[in-house]
Design a protein around this motif. Sequence first.
Motif, short mmCIF file in Angstrom:
data_model
loop_
_atom_site.label_atom_id
_atom_site.label_comp_id
_atom_site.label_asym_id
_atom_site.label_seq_id
_atom_site.Cartn_x
_atom_site.Cartn_y
_atom_site.Cartn_z
N HIS A 25 0.86 -1.17 0.00
CA HIS A 25 0.00 0.00 0.00
C HIS A 25 0.90 1.23 0.00
CE1 HIS A 25 -3.84 1.86 0.19
NE2 HIS A 25 -3.45 2.66 1.15
N HIS A 26 0.79 2.05 -1.02
CA HIS A 26 1.83 3.03 -1.31
C HIS A 26 1.30 4.46 -1.24
CE1 HIS A 26 3.00 -0.82 -3.16
NE2 HIS A 26 4.22 -0.47 -2.75
N THR A 71 -4.73 7.37 -0.22
CA THR A 71 -6.01 6.92 -0.74
C THR A 71 -5.79 5.53 -1.30
OG1 THR A 71 -7.92 7.58 -2.10
CG2 THR A 71 -5.73 7.83 -3.09
N HIS A 111 -6.27 3.37 -4.39
CA HIS A 111 -6.62 3.47 -5.81
C HIS A 111 -7.54 2.33 -6.23
CE1 HIS A 111 -2.56 5.40 -5.24
NE2 HIS A 111 -3.32 6.42 -5.64
N ASP A 112 -7.27 1.13 -5.71
CA ASP A 112 -8.08 -0.04 -6.07
C ASP A 112 -9.53 0.11 -5.63
OD1 ASP A 112 -5.77 -1.20 -7.05
OD2 ASP A 112 -5.43 -2.45 -5.28
C1 H2B Z 1 -1.32 -4.90 -7.46
C2 H2B Z 1 -1.10 -4.13 -6.20
O1 H2B Z 1 -1.33 -4.95 -5.09
C3 H2B Z 1 -2.01 -2.93 -6.09
O2 H2B Z 1 -1.87 -2.17 -7.28
C4 H2B Z 1 -1.78 -2.08 -4.87
C5 H2B Z 1 -0.41 -1.45 -4.79
N1 H2B Z 1 -0.37 -0.30 -3.93
C6 H2B Z 1 -1.45 0.46 -3.73
N2 H2B Z 1 -1.38 1.60 -3.07
C7 H2B Z 1 -2.43 2.40 -2.91
N3 H2B Z 1 -2.32 3.55 -2.25
N4 H2B Z 1 -3.62 2.05 -3.39
C8 H2B Z 1 -3.81 0.90 -4.06
O3 H2B Z 1 -4.93 0.63 -4.49
C9 H2B Z 1 -2.70 0.05 -4.24
N5 H2B Z 1 -2.81 -1.11 -4.84
#
Ligand code: H2B
Length: 93
Positions: A56-57, A72, A74-75
């Motif tokens: 989670h980035h 936030t 993103h997924d």
């Molecule tokens: C494939 C991977 O697990 C996803 O793309 C993860 C990576 N890091 C992420 N980080 C954030 N902030 N939101 C995400 O939805 C997210 N999804």
Amino acid sequence: MTQTLSDRSVLDPALARGWTLAEDRDAISKTYTFADFTEAFAWMTRVALIAEKMDHHPEWSNVYKTVTVTLTTHDAGGLSPLDVRLADRMDAL
Ligand SMILES: C[C@H](O)[C@H](O)[C@H]1CNC2=NC(N)=NC(=O)C2=N1
């Protein structure tokens, strides 16, 4: 798929610690100010390792000794429990 937060009160502790809700999107932000660039970048390095482990980035930027972070999911298209968890970890460092 991660779910967005249905119970918004889980954000209250983070909001009390200086996180703010974005006006234009479902996200929280905070600006950290460190003693100098080395301290700021060392913190970012530690957070980066935690974020990678969590998969989670953050969205973030660094200018000299300040780091501005936006969280936030993103997924999920908005705030999720992962954002609260990462905010907690960032503040605990
Ligand atoms: C494939 C991977 O697990 C996803 O793309 C993860 C990576 N890091 C992420 N980080 C954030 N902030 N939101 C995400 O939805 C997210 N999804």
